[in-house]
Design an enzyme around this catalytic site. Structure first.
Site, PDB file in Angstrom:
ATOM      1  N   ARG A  78      68.333   0.736  18.524  1.00 56.63           N
ATOM      2  CA  ARG A  78      67.652  -0.408  19.537  1.00 56.63           C
ATOM      3  C   ARG A  78      66.055  -0.092  19.550  1.00 56.63           C
ATOM      4  O   ARG A  78      65.474  -0.978  19.792  1.00 56.63           O
ATOM      5  CB  ARG A  78      68.358  -0.389  20.478  1.00 56.63           C
ATOM      6  N   TYR A  88      60.833 -26.586  19.388  1.00 58.98           N
ATOM      7  CA  TYR A  88      62.112 -26.382  18.886  1.00 58.98           C
ATOM      8  C   TYR A  88      63.231 -26.318  20.001  1.00 58.98           C
ATOM      9  O   TYR A  88      62.455 -26.147  21.123  1.00 58.98           O
ATOM     10  CB  TYR A  88      62.205 -24.971  18.216  1.00 58.98           C
ATOM     11  N   ASP A 112      54.647 -20.355  17.308  1.00 61.24           N
ATOM     12  CA  ASP A 112      55.811 -20.108  16.441  1.00 61.24           C
ATOM     13  C   ASP A 112      55.301 -21.027  15.166  1.00 61.24           C
ATOM     14  O   ASP A 112      54.924 -22.457  15.034  1.00 61.24           O
ATOM     15  CB  ASP A 112      56.858 -21.297  17.176  1.00 61.24           C
ATOM     16  N   LYS A 159      64.742 -18.439   8.517  1.00 64.05           N
ATOM     17  CA  LYS A 159      64.256 -19.517   7.733  1.00 64.05           C
ATOM     18  C   LYS A 159      63.416 -19.276   6.460  1.00 64.05           C
ATOM     19  O   LYS A 159      64.319 -18.460   5.753  1.00 64.05           O
ATOM     20  CB  LYS A 159      63.347 -20.584   8.514  1.00 64.05           C
TER      21      LYS A 159
HETATM   22  C1  LIG Z   1      65.215 -22.090  13.837  1.00 64.93           C
HETATM   23  C2  LIG Z   1      64.080 -22.221  14.813  1.00 64.93           C
HETATM   24  C3  LIG Z   1      63.877 -21.182  15.722  1.00 64.93           C
HETATM   25  C4  LIG Z   1      64.790 -20.360  16.268  1.00 64.93           C
HETATM   26  O1  LIG Z   1      65.334 -19.353  15.360  1.00 64.93           O
HETATM   27  P1  LIG Z   1      66.661 -18.475  15.272  1.00 64.93           P
HETATM   28  O2  LIG Z   1      66.377 -17.400  14.113  1.00 64.93           O
HETATM   29  O3  LIG Z   1      67.726 -19.745  14.982  1.00 64.93           O
HETATM   30  O4  LIG Z   1      67.212 -17.939  16.533  1.00 64.93           O
HETATM   31  C5  LIG Z   1      62.731 -21.213  16.546  1.00 64.93           C
HETATM   32  N1  LIG Z   1      61.701 -22.162  16.233  1.00 64.93           N
HETATM   33  C6  LIG Z   1      61.826 -23.137  15.350  1.00 64.93           C
HETATM   34  C7  LIG Z   1      60.576 -23.550  14.983  1.00 64.93           C
HETATM   35  C8  LIG Z   1      62.856 -22.899  14.248  1.00 64.93           C
HETATM   36  O5  LIG Z   1      62.912 -23.604  13.275  1.00 64.93           O
END
Ligand SMILES: *Cc1c(COP(=O)(O)O)cnc(C)c1O
Length: 402
Positions: A66, A119, A191, A216
């Site tokens: 962790r 998001y 982000d 992603k």
């Molecule tokens: C998918 C996504 C998230 C969240 O990510 P997870 O890995 O599903 O928790 C946050 N911001 C954006 C822009 C995303 O496409």
């Protein structure tokens, strides 16, 4: 397409195509060419002194998983290279990265600013969770820096950004927001999931903390959930202290899969960028398509800004089908190659009917406010052959006529 040189400072001096392969080589622990998976929750100390040191060193790679793990460290080294930040910290999902970072940085009585569009789970964190803990939240139109300026208060702690963002791939002026926030001593978070570090490096434009859903592009194969926080060592240690408490940890197995995915990131993103731009251009001239939203198209209202801060425009294209909700539904059902599923940035092309996705959780007025039209399709373009993708879209659009 014009692109700007991004002044990313890489510690190794290697370009991104090389950094994804060798950015972690200094952390190699043995002669294996491929990184081993340290599938251990805990690590042995040789002496009481060493144990004391392991237990108290921030972000130690070998104490308790962790707190850190050697394979996770290797991924973090590459991500820091790609984003041009001092360091990076992995988490068990993108939302784990976003929630841990924000909870590490705000306290009751602070004020924070986020975009009106994010998001969905990020929007919920700001609109529903933070107010419960005594944090005041304001939302700004991401295309309006003047509105942002009017919202700044003496207790404003951070500004959260995301660009491009759903549903119409709207762009935030990262350099503009960073300059404004810096003048007021406010931290900026971006982000960067929709762009990937190959197409956009927010830290080079002045943003303090860059966040990713590594689920992603970075993983790239739609098989793991992971997140990343890229920033200075000082901020990372502060966020890590909260991370150890909240526990959104990435398993070493998934970190290893992420490392494997990263090795081909530059190849994948190159192909995705060129496929997506070609498909967006092709869709735009198709008579059955009402509108196409893609930052790489000159018709995108912020194309000039996109060209200033992005070197490629990514996988996600939004477009609207003539004939409303029913036609859009039929179009998606008629696709044979593109898979009907959420997510983005993977090797395979995915499509979603945006309004159908949200029909259970939003009423019509909420959808209108979120800018979601009943005939929107969101497509994440993969690495398939362009002509096969075009043929699939063409046959599905043709099926609407029968
Ligand atoms: C998918 C996504 C998230 C969240 O990510 P997870 O890995 O599903 O928790 C946050 N911001 C954006 C822009 C995303 O496409």
């Amino acid at each position: 397409m014009s692109s700007t040189q991004r002044p990313v400072i890489r510690h190794t001096g290697w370009r991104e195509q090389t950094a994804v392969l060798h950015g972690d080589s200094g952390l190699s622990t043995d002669a294996a060419v491929v990184a081993p998976i340290h599938y251990s929750a805990t690590f042995r100390a040789d002496t009481p002194e060493q144990f004391a040191q392991m237990a108290t060193t921030p972000r130690s790679a070998g104490f308790y998983t962790r707190y850190g793990n050697p394979v996770n460290k290797r991924v973090e080294a590459i991500l820091a290279e790609l984003e041009g930040t001092e360091t990076a910290l992995l988490t068990g999902s993108g939302m784990g990265a976003i929630s841990t970072t924000i909870l590490a940085l705000v306290s009751a009585g602070d004020h924070v600013i986020a975009q009106k569009r994010h998001y969905m789970s990020t929007s919920k964190l700001f609109a529903e969770v933070l107010p419960r803990y005594g944090v005041e939240v304001s939302f700004f139109d991401q295309t309006d820096l003047h509105e942002l300026e009017t919202l700044i208060r003496p207790n404003t702690r951070l500004v959260m950004l995301e660009t491009p963002v759903n549903p119409t791939l709207t762009i935030t002026d990262l350099r503009g927001v960073a300059a404004l926030a810096q003048a007021h001593g406010i931290l900026t978070l971006a982000d960067n999931t929709f762009a990937s570090p190959l197409n956009q490096t927010p830290h080079a434009l002045g943003i303090d903390i860059v966040l990713h859903s590594a689920t992603k592009y970075l993983g790239g194969h739609s098989d793991i959930m992971a997140g990343a926080i890229c920033c200075s060592t000082v901020l990372a240690e502060k966020i890590w202290a909260m991370h150890v408490t909240l526990g959104a940890v990435l398993s070493p197995m998934d970190a290893w899969l992420l490392l494997r995915g990263l090795r081909t990131l530059s190849l994948r993103v190159e192909r995705i960028n060129s496929n997506a731009l070609a498909l967006a251009t092709w869709l735009e001239q198709h008579p059955d398509i009402e509108a196409v939203f893609y930052p790489g198209l000159p018709s995108h209202p912020q194309h000039a800004l996109a060209c200033q801060q992005m070197s490629g425009f990514g996988a996600v294209i939004a477009y609207s089908i003539r004939g409303g909700y029913a036609a859009t539904s039929r179009f998606i059902s008629a696709l044979q190659l593109a898979t009907h599923a959420v997510s983005l940035g993977g090797v395979e092309t995915l499509v979603v009917h945006t309004a159908a996705m949200w029909s259970g959780s939003m009423d019509e007025a909420q959808m209108q406010a979120a800018g979601i039209e009943p005939n929107f399709v969101r497509m994440s373009v993969g690495v398939e052959h362009l002509e096969d993708l075009k043929a699939d879209l063409a046959q599905a659009l043709k099926a609407l006529k029968t």
